[in-house]
Design a protein around this motif. Structure first.
Motif, PDB file in Angstrom:
ATOM      1  N   THR A  79       3.259   5.990   2.952  1.00 47.98           N
ATOM      2  CA  THR A  79       2.286   7.079   3.042  1.00 47.98           C
ATOM      3  C   THR A  79       0.991   6.616   2.405  1.00 47.98           C
ATOM      4  N   TRP A  80      -0.120   6.892   3.067  1.00 42.66           N
ATOM      5  CA  TRP A  80      -1.427   6.559   2.496  1.00 42.66           C
ATOM      6  C   TRP A  80      -1.901   7.731   1.644  1.00 42.66           C
ATOM      7  N   LEU A  81      -2.317   7.423   0.404  1.00 42.33           N
ATOM      8  CA  LEU A  81      -2.788   8.455  -0.517  1.00 42.33           C
ATOM      9  C   LEU A  81      -4.251   8.225  -0.844  1.00 42.33           C
ATOM     10  N   GLU A  82      -4.991   9.307  -0.966  1.00 42.33           N
ATOM     11  CA  GLU A  82      -6.404   9.226  -1.325  1.00 42.33           C
ATOM     12  C   GLU A  82      -6.698  10.172  -2.478  1.00 42.33           C
ATOM     13  N   GLU A  83      -7.679   9.806  -3.296  1.00 41.50           N
ATOM     14  CA  GLU A  83      -8.069  10.646  -4.430  1.00 41.50           C
ATOM     15  C   GLU A  83      -8.696  11.950  -3.937  1.00 41.50           C
ATOM     16  N   PHE A  84      -8.488  13.000  -4.723  1.00 47.10           N
ATOM     17  CA  PHE A  84      -9.171  14.255  -4.420  1.00 47.10           C
ATOM     18  C   PHE A  84      -9.228  15.105  -5.675  1.00 47.10           C
ATOM     19  N   LEU A  87       0.196   0.541   9.097  1.00 41.64           N
ATOM     20  CA  LEU A  87       1.003  -0.135   8.093  1.00 41.64           C
ATOM     21  C   LEU A  87       0.237  -1.307   7.496  1.00 41.64           C
ATOM     22  N   PRO A  88       0.429  -1.599   6.211  1.00 42.54           N
ATOM     23  CA  PRO A  88      -0.219  -2.770   5.608  1.00 42.54           C
ATOM     24  C   PRO A  88       0.252  -4.051   6.294  1.00 42.54           C
ATOM     25  N   ASP A  89      -0.588  -5.082   6.234  1.00 42.87           N
ATOM     26  CA  ASP A  89      -0.231  -6.354   6.861  1.00 42.87           C
ATOM     27  C   ASP A  89       1.000  -6.973   6.227  1.00 42.87           C
ATOM     28  N   THR A 119     -11.939   5.026  -4.165  1.00 42.78           N
ATOM     29  CA  THR A 119     -11.747   6.319  -3.501  1.00 42.78           C
ATOM     30  C   THR A 119     -11.120   6.160  -2.111  1.00 42.78           C
ATOM     31  N   GLU A 120     -11.021   4.915  -1.634  1.00 43.08           N
ATOM     32  CA  GLU A 120     -10.384   4.686  -0.344  1.00 43.08           C
ATOM     33  C   GLU A 120      -8.880   4.913  -0.446  1.00 43.08           C
ATOM     34  N   ALA A 121      -8.271   5.271   0.670  1.00 41.64           N
ATOM     35  CA  ALA A 121      -6.825   5.506   0.697  1.00 41.64           C
ATOM     36  C   ALA A 121      -6.069   4.206   0.423  1.00 41.64           C
ATOM     37  N   ARG A 122      -4.912   4.351  -0.265  1.00 44.18           N
ATOM     38  CA  ARG A 122      -4.052   3.206  -0.570  1.00 44.18           C
ATOM     39  C   ARG A 122      -2.644   3.510  -0.069  1.00 44.18           C
ATOM     40  N   ARG A 177      -3.873  13.153  -2.586  1.00 41.32           N
ATOM     41  CA  ARG A 177      -3.317  13.900  -1.460  1.00 41.32           C
ATOM     42  C   ARG A 177      -3.022  12.903  -0.343  1.00 41.32           C
ATOM     43  N   LYS A 178      -2.209  13.316   0.611  1.00 39.05           N
ATOM     44  CA  LYS A 178      -1.864  12.434   1.720  1.00 39.05           C
ATOM     45  C   LYS A 178      -3.076  12.252   2.634  1.00 39.05           C
ATOM     46  N   SER A 179      -3.328  11.008   3.024  1.00 37.20           N
ATOM     47  CA  SER A 179      -4.422  10.691   3.926  1.00 37.20           C
ATOM     48  C   SER A 179      -3.936  10.798   5.377  1.00 37.20           C
ATOM     49  N   SER A 180      -4.880  10.914   6.295  1.00 33.84           N
ATOM     50  CA  SER A 180      -4.534  10.958   7.719  1.00 33.84           C
ATOM     51  C   SER A 180      -4.232   9.561   8.270  1.00 33.84           C
TER      52      SER A 180
END
Length: 299
Positions: free
Chosen positions: A274-279, A260-262, A192-195, A253-256
């Protein structure tokens, strides 16, 4: 409702013609109402109209047979096989799937811009026309064919297609397409964490336009649609969604989150991330089952 008369060819015997006569509302479901309307118009040659019906049947049957020959339980047999299906899908027009009347309305659409201040408490409902689902062509091939009919301002939120190849054709209308693919970084322990995802497409499409293809990990597997005018999207899913096989639909949905990834992929720039999270979509997001009025696939 006045009576009309039409000739058509049964799919199992194209040389044998039979007449259908009666009120439009009483005609069998396999008779597309678009044909009846064409025949009832003054000055239209009935033989030409009957030929039109046969072509509608034949075009969709050829698409189905192409899917049958080139798609497997894990997707397309090859890129060449997939291209064959895409080319057939390209040729599908509104009249081939019983949507000529709806397409004609869009051609006369006043061209109003998408309303930015739409009342999201009363979003217009989307209709899904189920054309065909098959879980056994020869051994265990599985596909699903259907059409999403979207009224203006309606939205299908970002959603994924796990392990699936999807071909899409905009049949009529104009819509906005926004799509992403996951970046190649380790997945979080908590799903459920943003990816982080990379932008693939952010475009406005108007029919007629080329059919598109998305793959399990590329091509914009996570996408959303926003209708500008009334529009219809013909989808072929190979294989279809299946919770039992781990292919369930998840909405995002777009996360806040903005970092940037390492290990950013080569060629991917910061503005593309863009970071996306489940909803869970809101309760007013509804897709209703609609009545398909086009030619029926016989299997």
């Amino acid at each position: 409702m006045k009576n009309v008369e039409a000739k058509c060819w049964p799919l199992n015997n194209p040389k044998k013609e039979r007449a259908v006569k009666g009120p439009i509302k009483d005609l069998p479901p396999s008779q597309p109402k678009v044909l009846v309307e064409i025949i009832s118009r003054k000055g239209v040659n009935k033989c030409h109209a009957a030929s039109f019906l046969f072509l509608c049947f034949a075009k969709k049957e050829r698409l189905y047979n192409m899917c049958k020959s080139n798609l497997s339980p894990t997707g397309p047999l090859s890129e060449e096989a997939l291209e064959k299906v895409r080319v057939k899908l390209e040729k599908i027009k509104p009249a081939d799937v019983g949507l000529e009347q709806e397409a004609q309305l869009v051609r006369n659409w006043p061209g109003a811009m998408l309303e930015r201040n739409v009342d999201h408490q009363s979003l217009p409902s989307i209709k899904y026309l189920h054309l065909h689902e098959c879980d056994s062509f020869s051994v265990s091939t599985a596909i699903q064919m259907g059409i999403f009919c979207m009224p203006p301002s309606s939205i299908i939120p970002l959603h994924n297609h796990p392990g699936m190849t999807v071909l899409s054709k905009l049949i009529y209308g104009t819509l906005l397409v926004n799509s992403y693919d996951w970046l190649d970084v380790p997945e979080p322990a908590d799903p459920t964490e943003a990816r982080p995802a990379k932008l693939v497409r952010d475009v406005e499409m108007t029919a007629p336009c080329p059919a598109t293809v998305l793959y399990p990990t590329s091509g914009g597997n996570i996408h959303s649609f926003t209708a500008i005018t009334p529009c219809a999207i013909f989808d072929i899913l190979a294989p279809p969604y299946s919770s039992e096989d781990g292919r369930h639909c998840t909405y995002f949905r777009k996360s806040s989150r903005k970092d940037l990834p390492d290990d950013l992929e080569y060629g991917v720039t910061a503005p593309q991330v863009t970071w996306l999270e489940e909803f869970q979509p809101p309760d007013n997001f509804v897709i209703r089952r609609g009545l398909y009025k086009g030619p029926v696939i016989r299997t």
